[in-house]
Scaffold this active site. Structure first.
Site, PDB file in Angstrom:
ATOM      1  N   HIS A 122      -0.765   4.819   5.612  1.00 60.46           N
ATOM      2  CA  HIS A 122      -1.497   2.922   6.069  1.00 60.46           C
ATOM      3  C   HIS A 122      -0.172   2.338   7.356  1.00 60.46           C
ATOM      4  O   HIS A 122      -0.744   2.139   8.251  1.00 60.46           O
ATOM      5  CB  HIS A 122      -1.340   2.087   4.853  1.00 60.46           C
ATOM      6  CG  HIS A 122       0.030   2.134   4.391  1.00 60.46           C
ATOM      7  ND1 HIS A 122       0.741   2.562   3.236  1.00 60.46           N
ATOM      8  CD2 HIS A 122       1.199   0.935   4.488  1.00 60.46           C
ATOM      9  CE1 HIS A 122       1.259   1.783   2.768  1.00 60.46           C
ATOM     10  NE2 HIS A 122       1.610   0.839   3.322  1.00 60.46           N
ATOM     11  N   ASP A 285      -7.695   4.530   4.464  1.00 64.22           N
ATOM     12  CA  ASP A 285      -6.616   4.728   4.621  1.00 64.22           C
ATOM     13  C   ASP A 285      -5.634   5.545   5.627  1.00 64.22           C
ATOM     14  O   ASP A 285      -6.705   6.692   5.347  1.00 64.22           O
ATOM     15  CB  ASP A 285      -5.033   3.858   3.529  1.00 64.22           C
ATOM     16  CG  ASP A 285      -4.446   4.712   3.087  1.00 64.22           C
ATOM     17  OD1 ASP A 285      -5.469   6.048   2.447  1.00 64.22           O
ATOM     18  OD2 ASP A 285      -3.321   4.859   2.521  1.00 64.22           O
ATOM     19  N   ASP A 287      -4.613   8.677   5.062  1.00 59.16           N
ATOM     20  CA  ASP A 287      -3.981   9.901   3.748  1.00 59.16           C
ATOM     21  C   ASP A 287      -4.908   9.965   3.206  1.00 59.16           C
ATOM     22  O   ASP A 287      -5.701  10.976   2.140  1.00 59.16           O
ATOM     23  CB  ASP A 287      -2.120  10.035   3.238  1.00 59.16           C
ATOM     24  CG  ASP A 287      -2.192   9.271   2.497  1.00 59.16           C
ATOM     25  OD1 ASP A 287      -2.257   7.450   2.898  1.00 59.16           O
ATOM     26  OD2 ASP A 287      -1.509   9.136   1.501  1.00 59.16           O
ATOM     27  N   ASP A 289      -5.805   7.891   0.474  1.00 61.87           N
ATOM     28  CA  ASP A 289      -5.187   7.696  -1.034  1.00 61.87           C
ATOM     29  C   ASP A 289      -5.757   6.569  -1.091  1.00 61.87           C
ATOM     30  O   ASP A 289      -5.918   5.856  -2.248  1.00 61.87           O
ATOM     31  CB  ASP A 289      -4.554   8.415  -1.852  1.00 61.87           C
ATOM     32  CG  ASP A 289      -2.786   7.096  -1.093  1.00 61.87           C
ATOM     33  OD1 ASP A 289      -3.477   6.747   0.701  1.00 61.87           O
ATOM     34  OD2 ASP A 289      -2.052   8.133  -1.064  1.00 61.87           O
ATOM     35  N   ARG A 290      -6.413   5.039  -0.119  1.00 61.96           N
ATOM     36  CA  ARG A 290      -6.036   3.774  -0.885  1.00 61.96           C
ATOM     37  C   ARG A 290      -7.504   4.005  -0.628  1.00 61.96           C
ATOM     38  O   ARG A 290      -8.210   4.234   0.311  1.00 61.96           O
ATOM     39  CB  ARG A 290      -5.365   2.851   0.490  1.00 61.96           C
ATOM     40  CG  ARG A 290      -4.113   2.960  -0.218  1.00 61.96           C
ATOM     41  CD  ARG A 290      -3.499   1.622   0.887  1.00 61.96           C
ATOM     42  NE  ARG A 290      -1.928   2.506   0.554  1.00 61.96           N
ATOM     43  CZ  ARG A 290      -1.074   1.517   1.051  1.00 61.96           C
ATOM     44  NH1 ARG A 290      -1.420   0.417   1.858  1.00 61.96           N
ATOM     45  NH2 ARG A 290       0.123   1.306   0.630  1.00 61.96           N
ATOM     46  N   LYS A 384      -3.011   8.379  -6.800  1.00 60.72           N
ATOM     47  CA  LYS A 384      -4.728   7.558  -6.027  1.00 60.72           C
ATOM     48  C   LYS A 384      -5.356   7.794  -5.255  1.00 60.72           C
ATOM     49  O   LYS A 384      -5.218   9.247  -4.561  1.00 60.72           O
ATOM     50  CB  LYS A 384      -4.199   5.866  -5.604  1.00 60.72           C
ATOM     51  CG  LYS A 384      -2.623   6.611  -4.311  1.00 60.72           C
ATOM     52  CD  LYS A 384      -2.615   4.256  -4.529  1.00 60.72           C
ATOM     53  CE  LYS A 384      -1.516   4.339  -2.997  1.00 60.72           C
ATOM     54  NZ  LYS A 384      -0.149   3.900  -3.053  1.00 60.72           N
TER      55      LYS A 384
HETATM   56  C1  G1P Z   1       3.505   0.804  -0.865  1.00 58.45           C
HETATM   57  C2  G1P Z   1       2.750  -0.795  -2.103  1.00 58.45           C
HETATM   58  C3  G1P Z   1       2.817  -0.022  -2.820  1.00 58.45           C
HETATM   59  C4  G1P Z   1       1.984   1.658  -3.070  1.00 58.45           C
HETATM   60  C5  G1P Z   1       2.787   2.291  -2.330  1.00 58.45           C
HETATM   61  C6  G1P Z   1       2.508   4.002  -1.402  1.00 58.45           C
HETATM   62  O1  G1P Z   1       5.285   0.254  -1.191  1.00 58.45           O
HETATM   63  O2  G1P Z   1       2.771  -1.713  -2.055  1.00 58.45           O
HETATM   64  O3  G1P Z   1       2.046   0.054  -3.771  1.00 58.45           O
HETATM   65  O4  G1P Z   1       2.604   2.849  -3.793  1.00 58.45           O
HETATM   66  O5  G1P Z   1       3.636   1.472  -0.646  1.00 58.45           O
HETATM   67  O6  G1P Z   1       0.959   3.520  -0.713  1.00 58.45           O
HETATM   68  P1  G1P Z   1       6.209  -0.642  -0.824  1.00 58.45           P
HETATM   69  O7  G1P Z   1       6.012  -0.596   0.825  1.00 58.45           O
HETATM   70  O8  G1P Z   1       5.856  -2.156  -1.711  1.00 58.45           O
HETATM   71  O9  G1P Z   1       6.971  -0.117  -1.096  1.00 58.45           O
HETATM   72 ZN    ZN Z   2      -1.956   6.408   1.704  1.00 57.18          ZN
END
Ligand code: G1P
Ligand code: ZN
Length: 551
Positions: A122, A285, A287, A289-290, A384
């Site tokens: 993202h 997002d 890639d 996965d979100r 995800k």
């Molecule tokens: C963030 C999200 C987490 C997710 C990760 C990858 O990580 O909070 O849930 O798995 O991106 O998409 P963080 O930046 O909080 O370490």
């Molecule tokens: Zn992602």
């Protein structure tokens, strides 16, 4: 004289020096593009993967990325290094692109030894944006911490890397070619994955719902999901193309930030809360996965979406028997815990990051898992999966004939509502962010029993996870402060930011089934937000009045 074919397969050993900053974070190695472009930076990390995971020699590997800036350059280098390191067959997404869940699906379907995914999820793209690399294992999921730790250790002592001296592979043509002794198979990026989704959901019922006038707005955010959404929604379900926005992937995501949340996706929120809003809104997002889910005039928080999916998944053909168990990250709201309790199945609590779900999924302990950060998925892959969640919702709506709002009202009326929000303080000075954590940790022992406004602290600790499958222990996974009422807050530092530090505050308050279930979450959470700031001193220590993003 060296023959042309010999020249094309010449393996070079290049001298290099270690970089000190190649520690993988929550989801692989993520840095600014300009950091990755330093001579040997990418190569050192890739060589470290091959040095540590020795069984990749002679194995099949999957390669693909989210198509962001530098994807095309990096993938050519990585393929040449794979050939030099003895990989026997490379399966590559068309034009070097694979969504993260599709990569997971392809690793599993082709029984590959693993995969290298190029993505910064993202985070913003472009020459001044971010890039990332993640290694996934044979189960299709991100490898566990002991492996990423070993890769990091290798990056600190690396002296050479190997690369084949060969022309670039044409990744725009589906088919098989060769670099050195390695076959390179360029595959259609969407078909295996779309087949898998079609096997899990009732596409006919969803199609009938659309034929009956159901309307949707899906925003692919100029990211990798566009071609997948086109295949699944338009070609297989018959959705009108006007219902899919920004379906063409762009290396800089059209200048936007491909993070589906109320701040980065204002247009979608405006549409869904405006006059004549469609029945359903969704986005994914960078890639793929979100996901975020909206109904007409309603935003479903990711934690609530996970709970609603768990409660209603039996309506989808692939999940008729309901889940055997569920898991959520510690920072995710506890809405799913109540649903799991009613269903009589276990609910596991893991640290942040999808890699912690892998063992539970592989071991058959959970069917669904999710994170508050717009991540939802199931045992169909080991990542995800944005489109999976969106199709699950469409299937639930089609099979039940209900609206998104009705599904949510029913969830809250039977289980109560976990008001929940995340406040992100982005790009703050690392020292200041670390001192928030240190000061908070120093206070933990004294907090239980203390009352702040109307809340009395019942527990305060730094979360340690013991994996129930392999017994591995992960410490320091976020500070949590829980109150007798069920309210709680969590503070942790992001492991995916690439500039300074990002401090995340997660707040939650429970309202029982008979309580006020229709408040604005930010209003409902005012007290706990203030208490968190009073205890943790976030604003004062960071020198920031407000968070950059509230989701
Ligand atoms: C963030 C999200 C987490 C997710 C990760 C990858 O990580 O909070 O849930 O798995 O991106 O998409 P963080 O930046 O909080 O370490
Ligand atoms: Zn992602």
């Amino acid at each position: 004289m060296v023959s042309r074919s010999r020249m094309r397969t010449y393996v070079k050993t290049i001298r290099t020096r270690p970089f000190k900053d190649q520690r993988p974070g929550t989801s692989g190695l993520r840095k600014k593009v300009r950091v990755f472009r330093q001579p040997n930076y990418l190569e050192n990390y890739i060589q470290s993967i091959f040095d540590v995971i020795t069984h990749l020699r002679g194995g099949v590997l999957v390669f693909g990325g989210d198509g962001r800036y530098y994807n095309d350059t990096a993938i050519q280098i990585i393929l040449k290094m794979a050939a030099a390191n003895g990989v026997s067959r490379a399966i590559v997404g068309h034009r070097g692109m694979l969504s993260t869940p599709a990569a997971s699906c392809i690793i599993r379907k082709h029984m590959a030894a693993g995969g290298i995914i190029l993505s910064a999820s993202h985070n913003p793209g472009g020459p001044d944006g971010d890039f990332g690399i993640k290694y996934n294992g044979a189960n299709g999921g991100p490898v566990v911490e002991s492996v990423t730790d070993a890769i990091f250790a290798n990056t600190k002592s690396i002296r050479t890397y190997s690369i084949v001296d060969a022309p670039d592979i044409d990744l725009s043509k589906i088919g098989v070619s060769r670099i050195s002794g390695m076959d390179v198979e360029v595959i259609n990026s969407v078909s295996d994955y779309a087949d898998l989704l079609e096997s899990l959901f009732d596409f006919e019922a969803i199609k009938a719902m659309f034929t009956g006038g159901f309307s949707m707005c899906f925003d692919a955010m100029h990211a990798v999901t566009g071609p997948y959404a086109t295949e699944v929604f338009i070609k297989r379900i018959g959705v009108d193309p006007s219902q899919i926005a920004n379906a063409t992937p762009l290396p800089d995501f059209g200048g936007g930030i491909p993070d589906p949340n109320p701040t980065c996706n204002r247009t979608l929120f405006k549409t869904m809360f405006g006059d004549g809003a469609p029945d359903f809104g969704a986005a994914s997002d960078g890639d793929g996965d979100r996901n975020i889910i909206l109904g007409r005039g309603v935003y479903v928080s990711p934690s609530d979406s996970l709970a609603a999916i768990t409660a209603n998944a039996h309506l989808a053909p692939g999940y008729r028997d309901g889940p055997c168990g569920v898991a959520r990250s510690m920072a995710t709201s506890r809405a799913i815990d109540r649903v799991a309790d009613k269903l009589g199945v276990p609910c596991f609590e893991t640290p942040t990051g999808w890699k912690f779900f892998g063992n539970l999924l592989d071991n058959g302990r959970v069917t669904f898992c999710g994170e508050e950060s717009a991540g939802t998925g199931s045992n169909h892959v080991r990542e995800k999966d944005g489109l999976w969640a969106i199709l699950m919702w469409l299937n639930i709506l089609a099979a039940s004939g209900k609206t998104v709002r009705t599904i949510m009202d029913q969830l809250w009326r039977s289980h109560g509502r976990n008001y929940y929000s995340r406040h992100d303080y982005e790009g703050v000075e690392t020292d200041r962010a670390e001192s928030v954590m240190a000061n908070l940790k120093a206070k933990l022992a004294d907090l239980p029993g203390q009352t702040f406004v109307n809340e009395t602290v019942s527990r305060a600790d730094s979360f340690t996870y013991r994996d129930p499958v392999d017994g591995c222990v992960s410490e320091n996974q976020g500070v949590r402060v829980e109150c007798e009422s069920g309210s709680r807050f969590i503070v942790r530092l992001s492991g995916t930011s690439t500039e300074g530090a990002t401090l995340r505050l997660y707040v939650e308050r429970y309202e029982g089934p008979g309580g006020n279930l229709n408040m604005d979450p930010q209003v409902a959470l005012t007290d706990i937000v203030n208490i968190a700031d009073r205890i943790a001193g976030i604003k004062v220590t960071l020198g920031r009045g407000t968070p950059a993003i509230i989701s």
